[in-house]
Write a protein that holds these residues in place. Structure first.
Motif, mmCIF file in Angstrom:
data_model
loop_
_atom_site.group_PDB
_atom_site.id
_atom_site.type_symbol
_atom_site.label_atom_id
_atom_site.label_comp_id
_atom_site.label_asym_id
_atom_site.label_seq_id
_atom_site.Cartn_x
_atom_site.Cartn_y
_atom_site.Cartn_z
ATOM 1 N N ASP A 127 -1.490 13.614 -5.968
ATOM 2 C CA ASP A 127 -1.624 14.156 -4.623
ATOM 3 C C ASP A 127 -1.053 15.572 -4.599
ATOM 4 O OD1 ASP A 127 -1.957 12.726 -1.579
ATOM 5 O OD2 ASP A 127 -0.779 14.571 -1.655
ATOM 6 N N TYR A 143 0.850 -1.184 0.000
ATOM 7 C CA TYR A 143 0.000 0.000 0.000
ATOM 8 C C TYR A 143 0.888 1.237 0.000
ATOM 9 C CZ TYR A 143 -3.855 -2.957 1.852
ATOM 10 O OH TYR A 143 -4.820 -3.914 2.059
ATOM 11 N N THR A 144 0.467 2.272 -0.712
ATOM 12 C CA THR A 144 1.168 3.543 -0.652
ATOM 13 C C THR A 144 0.221 4.664 -1.083
ATOM 14 O OG1 THR A 144 3.265 4.642 -1.195
ATOM 15 C CG2 THR A 144 2.090 3.560 -3.019
ATOM 16 N N HIS A 145 0.762 5.879 -1.132
ATOM 17 C CA HIS A 145 -0.016 7.059 -1.504
ATOM 18 C C HIS A 145 -0.552 6.942 -2.932
ATOM 19 C CE1 HIS A 145 1.429 9.457 1.970
ATOM 20 N NE2 HIS A 145 2.558 8.808 1.786
ATOM 21 N N PHE A 146 -1.692 7.574 -3.170
ATOM 22 C CA PHE A 146 -2.207 7.727 -4.524
ATOM 23 C C PHE A 146 -1.317 8.717 -5.273
ATOM 24 C CE2 PHE A 146 -5.450 9.718 -7.438
ATOM 25 C CZ PHE A 146 -5.598 8.603 -8.253
ATOM 26 N N PRO A 147 -0.906 8.402 -6.511
ATOM 27 C CA PRO A 147 0.073 9.254 -7.199
ATOM 28 C C PRO A 147 -0.367 10.693 -7.427
ATOM 29 C CG PRO A 147 -0.039 7.103 -8.240
ATOM 30 C CD PRO A 147 -1.167 7.151 -7.257
ATOM 31 N N ARG A 168 -1.725 -1.434 -4.023
ATOM 32 C CA ARG A 168 -2.924 -0.635 -3.821
ATOM 33 C C ARG A 168 -2.534 0.759 -3.347
ATOM 34 N NH1 ARG A 168 -5.738 -5.405 -0.235
ATOM 35 N NH2 ARG A 168 -6.077 -6.870 -1.945
ATOM 36 N N TYR A 169 -3.284 1.734 -3.803
ATOM 37 C CA TYR A 169 -3.101 3.104 -3.348
ATOM 38 C C TYR A 169 -4.192 3.455 -2.334
ATOM 39 C CZ TYR A 169 -0.384 3.399 -7.699
ATOM 40 O OH TYR A 169 0.518 3.186 -8.710
ATOM 41 N N SER A 203 -5.292 13.716 -1.682
ATOM 42 C CA SER A 203 -5.449 13.047 -2.971
ATOM 43 C C SER A 203 -6.389 13.838 -3.875
ATOM 44 C CB SER A 203 -6.014 11.637 -2.769
ATOM 45 O OG SER A 203 -5.113 10.832 -2.041
ATOM 46 N N THR A 241 5.660 2.614 -6.764
ATOM 47 C CA THR A 241 5.088 1.929 -7.919
ATOM 48 C C THR A 241 6.178 1.293 -8.768
ATOM 49 O OG1 THR A 241 3.192 3.439 -7.975
ATOM 50 C CG2 THR A 241 3.685 2.221 -9.991
ATOM 51 N N ALA A 271 4.713 7.790 -4.065
ATOM 52 C CA ALA A 271 3.850 6.926 -4.875
ATOM 53 C C ALA A 271 4.558 6.481 -6.146
ATOM 54 C CB ALA A 271 2.555 7.647 -5.213
#
Length: 223
Positions: free
Chosen positions: A106, A100-104, A130-131, A137, A119, A115
């Motif tokens: 942002d 899991y990580t940040h949504f790109p 998963r983001y 975001s 990725t 992110a």
């Protein structure tokens, strides 16, 4: 047991975005590691306080490992090579099943770079990526809605209270967001069929899921 790796830019990013999901993974028996790229403070004293806050939250949520790199806040652009090297090191220590990580997309540049670099590494080193949605975001459309319970939400709130140095963490706001966030994305007729007691949610977007056939051994034996 599933190996779960959560990579964040700063202390408290994981707990804000997915504290309930973290607790659920731990309760299921999964090995959960949070890796924070930044110490979250410019001084050794401040960094030690942030570290202590993370470890206290981890104890409440049942997190097996909470590890840190030393990338300074707001210097992620200049240190992308170092970030990439750090991530390969972390990934190869346990070979996570789920990342899991940040949504790109942002508003926070450190989140965006985290992110992007996660990725790059995760698509080479892990099956599933998963983001999570953070407060910054942009244009986030979830493909996964994790619906939790009041007990999980309370665990999240208790974990966030560990971050005493972060005065901007408004518990009332986070509790309210968790109880209404899914209603923007899930039709009310579906919400009405949720199991009793499932009243709050966290949102995720799947970047990749790999599934393996369940009957491969039987098919091999039959041939």
């Amino acid at each position: 047991m599933t190996d779960v790796l959560i990579v964040v830019a700063h202390p408290d990013d994981a707990e804000i975005a997915m504290g309930m999901r973290m607790r659920e993974h731990a309760l299921t028996g999964d090995h959960v590691q949070v890796h924070c790229l930044s110490p979250g403070a410019p001084t050794p004293e401040g960094a030690e306080q942030r570290r202590s806050e993370c470890l206290a939250a981890a104890a409440l949520l049942g997190i097996a490992q909470y590890t840190f790199s030393r990338i300074p806040d707001n210097e992620f652009v200049e240190r992308r090579v170092e970030i990439n090297r750090e991530l390969f090191r972390v990934f190869r220590e346990r070979r996570p099943d789920i990342v899991y990580t940040h949504f790109p997309d942002d508003q926070h540049l450190d989140h965006r770079i985290t992110a992007d670099e996660v990725t790059t590494v995760a698509l080479r080193e892990a099956d599933n990526l998963r983001y999570f949605r953070s407060p910054y975001s942009h244009a986030f459309e979830p493909t996964e809605v994790f619906v939790g319970t009041p007990a999980l939400l309370q665990s999240k709130a208790e974990a966030l209270r560990c971050f005493a140095s972060q005065q901007q963490l408004d518990m009332d706001t986070f509790m309210t967001l968790a109880t209404v966030t899914h209603r923007q994305h899930v039709h009310h007729r579906v919400v009405e069929r949720f199991p009793a007691g499932h009243t709050c949610a966290e949102l995720f977007r799947t970047a990749r899921t790999i599934q393996f056939a369940a009957h491969a051994e039987q098919e091999k034996a039959a041939s």
